[in-house]
Enzyme design. Structure first.
Site, short mmCIF file in Angstrom:
data_model
loop_
_atom_site.label_atom_id
_atom_site.label_comp_id
_atom_site.label_asym_id
_atom_site.label_seq_id
_atom_site.Cartn_x
_atom_site.Cartn_y
_atom_site.Cartn_z
N TYR A 91 0.85 -1.14 0.11
CA TYR A 91 0.06 -0.09 -0.02
C TYR A 91 0.91 1.28 -0.20
O TYR A 91 0.19 2.25 -0.33
CB TYR A 91 -0.90 0.11 1.27
CG TYR A 91 -2.09 -0.98 1.27
CD1 TYR A 91 -2.05 -1.99 0.07
CD2 TYR A 91 -2.74 -1.21 2.43
CE1 TYR A 91 -3.03 -3.07 0.23
CE2 TYR A 91 -3.75 -2.26 2.49
CZ TYR A 91 -3.79 -3.06 1.58
OH TYR A 91 -4.78 -4.20 1.70
N HIS A 125 0.38 -11.62 1.65
CA HIS A 125 -0.57 -10.90 1.13
C HIS A 125 -1.41 -11.50 -0.10
O HIS A 125 -2.52 -11.39 -0.25
CB HIS A 125 -0.07 -9.61 0.50
CG HIS A 125 -1.01 -8.46 0.17
ND1 HIS A 125 -0.57 -7.09 0.26
CD2 HIS A 125 -2.42 -8.40 0.09
CE1 HIS A 125 -1.64 -6.41 -0.18
NE2 HIS A 125 -2.90 -7.20 -0.29
#
Length: 272
Positions: free
Chosen positions: A47, A105
């Protein structure tokens, strides 16, 4: 706030998602959410906002042991040495001594699952993450991690909302007492335009988004991390916890088409 107990941690069922939040706006969103009562912040290496989140956490002044922070290692960094480097960088950016939950992830095609989880377990044993887990893992991958490797995963974080069926994955996770953490719980805003949800919302003096969120949070073993940058949206998501959906509401939601997967990058696994 209701919490889910998993692998020695207490996971608040409603958290703040931060994908695409950046810089000062991200810091303000995190500080504001913590001020409203959120205690679960979700981020990831990918992110690019861990440093901004760390500033927001520090500014909010919440005692560390009252806060849950999740971050994630990117799928290109799943070799043992790369996991360690990525983890060290994430922790430094967040400005924390430890995280509560560290997730893979996305799975990658060439990953060495035993080596990965040996490394993740070492990070846990060192006290640098309190728990480990996965995101975007399919049922076959989950079975390998849980049954073959015996990894003590604390959750599987997947896309889950009123328009996407996750019955198989959720059923398996429940059988192992592992929570499902729902990302994109509002289907990237699509729930707001759904006529069925709007009708249920009107009956309950709520919004369609609140109805969709409460539908998830009413389910055993499910947490949700809607992204919300504005205080009004953050408060509305908290207020969804007060809703009470009845059997007719749930039946109407169950009848919605459930085949809309919104997050499906080229490197995604073959979904079940």
């Amino acid at each position: 706030m209701d919490n889910l107990q998993t692998q020695g941690i207490s996971l608040p069922r409603l958290g703040l998602g931060t994908f695409r939040l950046k810089d000062d706006a991200c810091t303000a969103a995190v500080e504001g959410a913590l001020g409203l009562g959120y205690r679960h912040i979700d981020t990831a290496e990918m992110y690019g906002n861990e440093a901004a989140i760390g500033v927001g956490i520090k500014a909010a002044g919440i005692a560390r042991n009252n806060l849950h922070v999740t971050t994630k290692v990117w799928h290109e960094n799943l070799a043992p040495d790369a996991i360690r480097r990525a983890f060290d960088a994430s922790l430094a950016k967040l400005g924390l001594d430890y995280v509560d939950l560290y997730l893979v992830h996305w799975p990658s095609k060439g990953m060495d699952l035993p080596a990965m989880f040996e490394t993740l377990m070492k990070l846990k044993d060192e006290g640098r993450t309190r728990a480990i887990g996965v995101a975007n893992f399919t049922l076959p991958l989950l079975k390998r991690v849980v049954e073959d490797i015996g990894a003590p995963i604390a959750c599987n974080q997947v896309e889950y909302h009123v328009f996407l069926d996750q019955t198989k994955v959720l059923g398996y996770l429940r059988s192992k007492s592992i929570p499902l953490v729902a990302y994109c719980p509002l289907a990237q805003g699509k729930v707001a335009d759904d006529v069925v949800l709007q009708k249920i919302a009107a009956k309950n003096h709520a919004s369609a988004a609140q109805v969709a969120l409460k539908w998830l949070l009413d389910q055993d073993g499910v947490a949700a991390i809607p992204k919300a940058s504005r205080a009004e949206s953050q408060q509305a998501n908290l207020d969804a916890l007060k809703l009470s959906l009845d059997e007719d509401d749930r039946k109407a939601i169950a009848a919605l088409p459930k085949n809309q997967r919104l997050v499906n990058p080229g490197f995604a696994p073959e979904w079940d």
